[in-house]
Design an enzyme around this catalytic site. Structure first.
Site, short mmCIF file in Angstrom:
data_model
loop_
_atom_site.label_atom_id
_atom_site.label_comp_id
_atom_site.label_asym_id
_atom_site.label_seq_id
_atom_site.Cartn_x
_atom_site.Cartn_y
_atom_site.Cartn_z
N ASP A 443 7.61 -24.85 -23.67
CA ASP A 443 8.51 -25.98 -23.91
C ASP A 443 9.90 -25.65 -23.38
OD1 ASP A 443 9.25 -28.47 -24.80
OD2 ASP A 443 9.18 -27.98 -26.93
N GLU A 446 12.44 -26.78 -18.29
CA GLU A 446 12.85 -27.48 -17.05
C GLU A 446 13.76 -26.62 -16.14
OE1 GLU A 446 11.01 -29.85 -19.72
OE2 GLU A 446 12.91 -28.85 -20.16
N ASP A 522 8.14 -35.74 -25.04
CA ASP A 522 8.53 -36.50 -26.23
C ASP A 522 8.42 -38.00 -25.99
OD1 ASP A 522 9.07 -33.99 -27.17
OD2 ASP A 522 11.24 -34.16 -26.98
#
Length: 793
Positions: A443, A446, A522
């Site tokens: 998670d 990026e 999300d």
């Protein structure tokens, strides 16, 4: 100083939020200062185009075409893929390619074309290059699939990275798909799509772009044929798409257009042509076979940010057992960490996690751990100290360690573009395995770094190894998560060599499938979020990432019982079937939504369990062929325009068609059927396609159809493998593939091939063998003969 950013800073500090607010303000200004000092100023630029052809140099698979101000190398590989690169760009180095890339095709011919141009002629494709540098890709019959106009570069006068732009034309009837995870897809309408992996910082819906996983991969589907184009540059950029228009018989068609504007990197691309199956096979052979998940990872996963303690995990498990619901995995989010520090466990709330993991496994449930890349910048933190010892963390142009802000506070970030750092990071998963975790979800990679304003990521001037070439974050950003996935996957292969690693990642890039899958991130709780979930899975599959799925129920908010159930029913037919929710969202356990929802969810869960052998077969076929589990309706008939425009229905492998309910209050829905006979699996009623049919969709189920003649491996009542056969139409045969899998390990089972045919009012099923045909080694049940569960004859 930017006045708007000053206002944002004051707003964040004065909002009363946690101390992290002030840290994010400092981080944003620090990031701005680092970039101001580390990025070269953008001064005057000089535009350039290729000019005219001046000569050629034949070579393996194609050759080099020299222009007055540039040069173009074209190579056709043995798998039919076409590569071209401008200004000396070759296929390597590349983060997308697996190994060294395919070999050139020695049969290819480079020959003169009309008007001073040249053409490269291969078995499956012809590439025509005009004397000014336009590149045209044609079928062997001479039909143009795409035409790339001469590119244009903008080069800094004082030297530095050149921007470039490439315009392309496709057929007027063409449709665009791909570009990674796009919530507005799967078909990409007119608009701008950014190629920069981005954490939106909130739950997203169909209008949000870009998202976590972008990649410059387009699948273009037209009457004349299908082609995939991949522009192999990791830099920030924008793709502008405009669908074409046909002239309604006037002959004045407007071509579809694509314009790529990139901030830097090489101008090089790959093009693959053929059927969708052939194109995805070529793409997988180029970028690597998809990772094979263990069998349990194809079951049902339950996750939440905020489980909080071992007692809560036991309560959840007890609930699943009490209600007779299968559960294959429980996921722990960042709240199980000690002070949010990666590769740690809060010993107060999870004092006996390895013991709990063993208990769960005995009940058939695995533990899965979140793993974030950010490391708390604090001496005494074991990961920080060991990383500092091997110089693992990203630095700026002055040699200082770059700091950002994430859940643990001031943090540093490993440079996964260095092999030494990947090796170090991969070894850290030993701590996770010792705690009893069997799988991992990456998670915030990026990478995300909280900033009060500006981009929530690392400074663009931050320095990266880039496998020894050296460069900055402008080039490394989009492959950061890909390299993190590589580190985790290779570490797990070494630490637990007998088990298939299970890893999925929020972010990634082309080639992500080599190491695992991804999920939606999300996604917002709402009917639009439900529709976006299907778009993401379909689009990612067409980019070569077959294993993905959404947060069932949405990440935020509290779904209504109806929305939750419809999302749950869709998830049961997607590769990654995982409920998940945020810290302040409502519960996601099926029994929290009332008795009716619980019973309908049980049906969906048991059907997923029954179809597990089919999902395992699809996983093996994806590994061997690149074909996604979840396919658009036009997969087998891309020339069918009605199917090309259908986005609310999908194929699960070759045998099943799934029509989820994506709007509230619906108890019936229209379903577009491809050519052939299809059976409603609930009623066994037969329908003939191509057609649009109206079928019942009560709350208890969503419409699912089986292709006539399909042979599906399913789980029988005794837990063993069974063949479910749907009767072929009269005068026709059917069949299917089965890959029996023990559930884990690295054995590559033989693909079993079965044929079904009508005979004497019943159906006969045979297994194809090298020495002829034989009887199936599994029980067989025939459906679709008018009597439910008709026994095998």
């Amino acid at each position: 100083m930017d006045g708007r950013d000053l206002v944002r800073s004051v707003s964040v500090v004065g909002s009363g939020r946690a101390a992290r607010g002030l840290r994010t303000v400092r981080a944003a200004w620090r990031r701005r200062r680092v970039d101001a000092a580390g990025l070269p100023p953008r001064g005057p630029e000089r535009a350039r185009v290729p000019g005219q052809v001046e000569g050629v140099e034949p070579g393996p698979g194609g050759g080099l075409i020299r222009f007055s101000r540039s040069e173009l190398r074209i190579v056709v590989a043995v798998n039919g893929a076409v590569f071209w690169g401008w200004d000396g760009a070759g296929p390597q180095p590349s983060y997308a390619l697996a190994g060294g890339g395919p070999e050139p095709d020695p049969r290819v011919v480079l020959e003169p074309d009309k008007d001073g141009g040249w053409r490269v002629v291969a078995e499956r494709v012809t590439v025509v290059v005009s004397r000014h540098g336009a590149v045209q890709v044609c079928t062997p019959g001479g039909v143009t699939l795409r035409r790339d106009l001469p590119p244009r570069w903008w080069e800094p006068v004082g030297g530095g990275t050149a921007r470039w732009m490439q315009r392309s034309e496709v057929a007027a009837d063409a449709r665009f798909f791909g570009l990674g995870g796009r919530a507005s897809g799967p078909r990409l309408r007119d608009g701008a799509y950014r190629l920069w992996n981005t954490d939106p910082g909130r739950a997203f819906g169909p209008g949000e772009d870009p998202l976590y996983l972008t990649m410059p991969v387009q699948l273009v589907v037209a009457d004349a044929g299908t082609h995939l184009v991949f522009h192999d540059t990791t830099w920030d950029g924008t793709v502008l798409l405009r669908e074409g228009e046909e002239g309604a018989g006037s002959g004045h068609d407007r071509a579809g257009r694509c314009e790529m504007r990139m901030d830097g990197g090489p101008l090089r691309c790959w093009v693959m042509v053929g059927t969708p199956a052939r194109v995805l096979h070529a793409w997988a052979s180029l970028t690597g076979a998809p990772a094979l998940p263990p069998a349990w990872a194809l079951g049902h996963h339950h996750a939440r940010w905020g489980f909080g303690s071992e007692q809560e995990l036991r309560r959840i498990l007890a609930g699943y057992q009490e209600h007779g619901l299968p559960l294959d995995a429980l996921h722990l989010d960042i709240d199980h960490y000690d002070d949010h520090q990666v590769f740690t466990v809060d010993q107060e709330r999870f004092p006996k996690l390895p013991v709990l993991a063993q208990e769960l496994r005995r009940n058939g449930t695995r533990l899965v751990s979140i793993v974030d890349p950010a490391v708390k910048a604090e001496p005494g933190n074991t990961v920080y100290d060991s990383g500092s010892a091997v110089d693992a963390f990203v630095r700026d142009g002055q040699g200082r360690t770059v700091r950002g802000v994430l859940w643990a506070g001031e943090s540093v970030f490993p440079d996964f573009t260095h092999a030494r750092v990947r090796k170090w990071w991969g070894g850290l998963y030993e701590e996770r395995l010792e705690q009893g975790f069997a799988g991992f979800w990456h998670d915030m990679n990026e990478p995300t770094s909280f900033n009060a304003f500006g981009e929530s990521t690392l400074p663009r001037s931050a320095r990266h190894a880039l496998e020894g070439r050296g460069g900055d974050h402008r080039e490394a950003h989009n492959v950061y998560a890909l390299c993190m996935a590589q580190a985790g996957y290779e570490g797990l292969r070494e630490l637990a060599p007998q088990e298939r690693p299970f890893l999925f990642s929020r972010s990634g890039w082309a080639g992500m499938q080599r190491y695992g899958g991804t999920w939606s991130g999300d996604v917002a709780t709402g009917w639009s979020g439900l529709r976006a979930s299907l778009s993401l899975v379909l689009g990612l599959g067409l980019c070569g990432v077959p294993y993905s799925g959404p947060d069932v129920g949405g990440f935020d908010g509290s779904p209504s019982p109806e929305l939750y159930l419809r999302w749950f029913q869709l998830g049961a037919y997607l590769p990654l079937f995982r409920t998940h929710a945020g810290l302040r969202a409502g519960r996601r356990e099926p029994w929290e939504f009332g008795d009716a929802v619980l019973e309908h969810a049980r049906v969906a869960l048991l059907e997923r369990r029954r179809l597990l052998p089919y999902f395992l077969t699809l996983a093996h076929l994806a590994r061997r062929t690149g074909a996604p589990y979840v396919r658009p309706l036009w997969w087998g008939a891309p020339e069918d325009r009605a199917l090309r425009d259908c986005e609310d229905t999908f194929l699960l492998g070759d045998s099943l068609l799934v029509a989820p309910v994506l709007a509230p209050g619906a108890d019936r829905r229209a379903v577009q059927l491809p050519r052939g006979r299809w059976y409603d699996t609930a009623t066994e009623e037969a329908y003939e396609g191509p057609a649009q049919v109206l079928v019942d969709a009560p709350l208890s189920r969503i419409p699912v159809f089986a292709r006539a003649g399909a042979v599906l491996p399913v789980r029988g009542a005794d837990g063993g493998l069974e063949l479910e056969v749907w009767a072929p139409a009269r005068g026709r045969t059917g069949g299917g593939l089965v890959v029996p899998d023990a559930g884990d390990g690295w054995d590559e089972p033989e693909i079993e091939r079965y044929v079904a045919r009508r005979q004497d009012g019943g159906v006969v099923v045979t297994r194809g063998r090298e020495d002829g045909v034989g009887e199936p080694p599994y029980p067989v049940r025939v459906r679709g003969l008018g009597r439910t569960g008709q026994p095998y004859m």
